[in-house]
Design an enzyme around this catalytic site. Structure first.
Site, PDB file in Angstrom:
ATOM      1  N   CYS A  19      -6.148  29.530   2.415  1.00  0.00           N
ATOM      2  CA  CYS A  19      -5.922  28.899   1.112  1.00  0.00           C
ATOM      3  C   CYS A  19      -5.748  29.917  -0.022  1.00  0.00           C
ATOM      4  O   CYS A  19      -4.904  29.731  -0.899  1.00  0.00           O
ATOM      5  CB  CYS A  19      -7.054  27.932   0.791  1.00  0.00           C
ATOM      6  SG  CYS A  19      -8.708  28.596   1.042  1.00  0.00           S
ATOM      7  N   HIS A  62      -9.562  27.049  -6.140  1.00  0.00           N
ATOM      8  CA  HIS A  62      -9.745  28.492  -6.151  1.00  0.00           C
ATOM      9  C   HIS A  62      -8.995  29.101  -7.341  1.00  0.00           C
ATOM     10  O   HIS A  62      -7.876  28.677  -7.669  1.00  0.00           O
ATOM     11  CB  HIS A  62      -9.200  29.121  -4.877  1.00  0.00           C
ATOM     12  CG  HIS A  62      -9.991  28.800  -3.648  1.00  0.00           C
ATOM     13  ND1 HIS A  62     -11.215  28.170  -3.674  1.00  0.00           N
ATOM     14  CD2 HIS A  62      -9.724  29.064  -2.327  1.00  0.00           C
ATOM     15  CE1 HIS A  62     -11.669  28.039  -2.427  1.00  0.00           C
ATOM     16  NE2 HIS A  62     -10.778  28.570  -1.604  1.00  0.00           N
TER      17      HIS A  62
END
Length: 347
Positions: free
Chosen positions: A136, A249
């Site tokens: 990711c 994130h």
């Protein structure tokens, strides 16, 4: 988002790991984007077999993950632990199924393409049965690096990540919530996903130790970025940190390019890149934040500025929903690439 004009090139597809956090989002995306197939099989571990999942207005039974579950399945999207992906992907390929895999197991296999559709879609079309989706943190970074690399060739990348609890799965999200509640009450809490308390804390280790004091998560960003951008000469230094944020994130990225890219040019390059949204007005307090990027499929870029320490340097801030574009959405987009390829070959 329906693939307009496409025939149902896949009759039956499967979602492997359908009950997990990412697997559930994959199922939702297939429905939301009206993925063109007649039937979806929902597959999970034996302990979930027989439970039901709602899809396209009906209840569907979850099937146990066995080799035979892939009989008649043409495409499988998997979100499972590495050791599960190691076993099930060959089962599926042996039965004529193409696998889009979210795990880390196949990413660096030289015979398996590692794909972010906005960056290297051509790689997906050369698969031998398995296509891998990146980590990711890598996914959002390479999407932001791509227009800069094409315009002025990257020489060096320094990235520091601020990774949400959801990146450690359901247990990570639970640890953050319950650990925070316990801390506010003054109680102790036994963390399951993290080696240290995450509430009101930062943990500068994600993954296991690797050579030279780096972690496995940091080295994933190095190796995967080079593979996706097809540039083994690219110098990358990553520091990955777990932060007490529930989802999305964030990354602070500094790049050095062969020729200077001004912040103005960078904003234009980012704005033209599919999948990127620029939010960059420091005076107005506008920049990407996890709270405003949660639930979105794009990669958000802001705080674009000249690097004062390097003549050809550029610094920027990048935020993305790690469960969506960082995982589920990217996998579904790869599947959509395969639909378009199959439809084009029939014309």
């Amino acid at each position: 988002m329906r693939l307009a004009g496409e025939n149902l090139v896949f009759d039956t597809i499967a979602v492997v790991g359908a009950t997990g956090a990412v697997g559930q989002i994959i199922c939702n995306l297939l429905e939301e984007r009206e993925f063109p197939c007649r039937r979806v099989k929902f597959v999970a571990s034996a302990r979930s077999a027989g439970k039901t999942i709602r899809f396209r207005g009906a209840e569907h039974a979850i099937e146990a993950l066995t080799p035979d579950v892939f009989a008649g399945v043409e495409l499988a999207i998997g979100s499972t632990p590495d050791e599960v992906a190691r076993d099930f992907a060959p089962w599926a390929v042996e039965r004529g199924c193409t696998v889009v895999d979210e795990s880390g197991y196949w990413r660096m296999n030289p015979r398996v393409p590692l794909v972010v559709p906005e960056v290297n879609p051509e790689a997906a079309l050369a698969h031998e049965g398995i296509i891998s989706s990146p980590n990711c943190s890598t996914t959002q970074m390479v999407l932001a690096l791509k227009p800069l690399h094409d315009a002025a060739r990257l020489r060096r990348v320094v990235v520091s990540t601020y990774q949400a609890a959801s990146g450690a799965g359901v247990a990570g999200s639970r640890d953050l919530l319950q650990g925070t509640q316990a801390r506010l009450r003054g109680d102790s809490y036994a963390y399951a996903a993290f080696a240290h308390p995450l509430a009101f804390n930062l943990i500068p280790q994600i993954g296991s130790p690797r050579h030279g004091g780096y972690t496995s998560e940091e080295m994933k960003m190095v190796y995967e970025t080079r593979k996706i951008l097809a540039d083994e000469t690219l110098r990358i230094c990553a520091t990955c940190v777990r932060v007490p944020v529930s989802n999305c994130h964030s990354e602070s990225i500094l790049v050095e390019t062969e020729r200077k890219i001004s912040p103005e040019e960078a904003r234009e390059l980012f704005s033209q890149m599919p999948g990127i949204v620029v939010v960059d007005d420091l005076a107005a307090g506008q920049y990407p934040m996890p709270a405003t990027c949660d639930g979105r499929d794009e990669v958000f870029v802001g705080r674009i500025r000249e690097d004062l320490s390097c003549e050809n340097g550029l610094a920027f801030w990048c935020v993305s929903d790690n469960l969506r574009k960082g995982a589920a959405t990217n996998a579904v987009q790869i599947a959509e690439l395969l639909v378009r390829q199959a439809a084009a070959t029939r014309r």
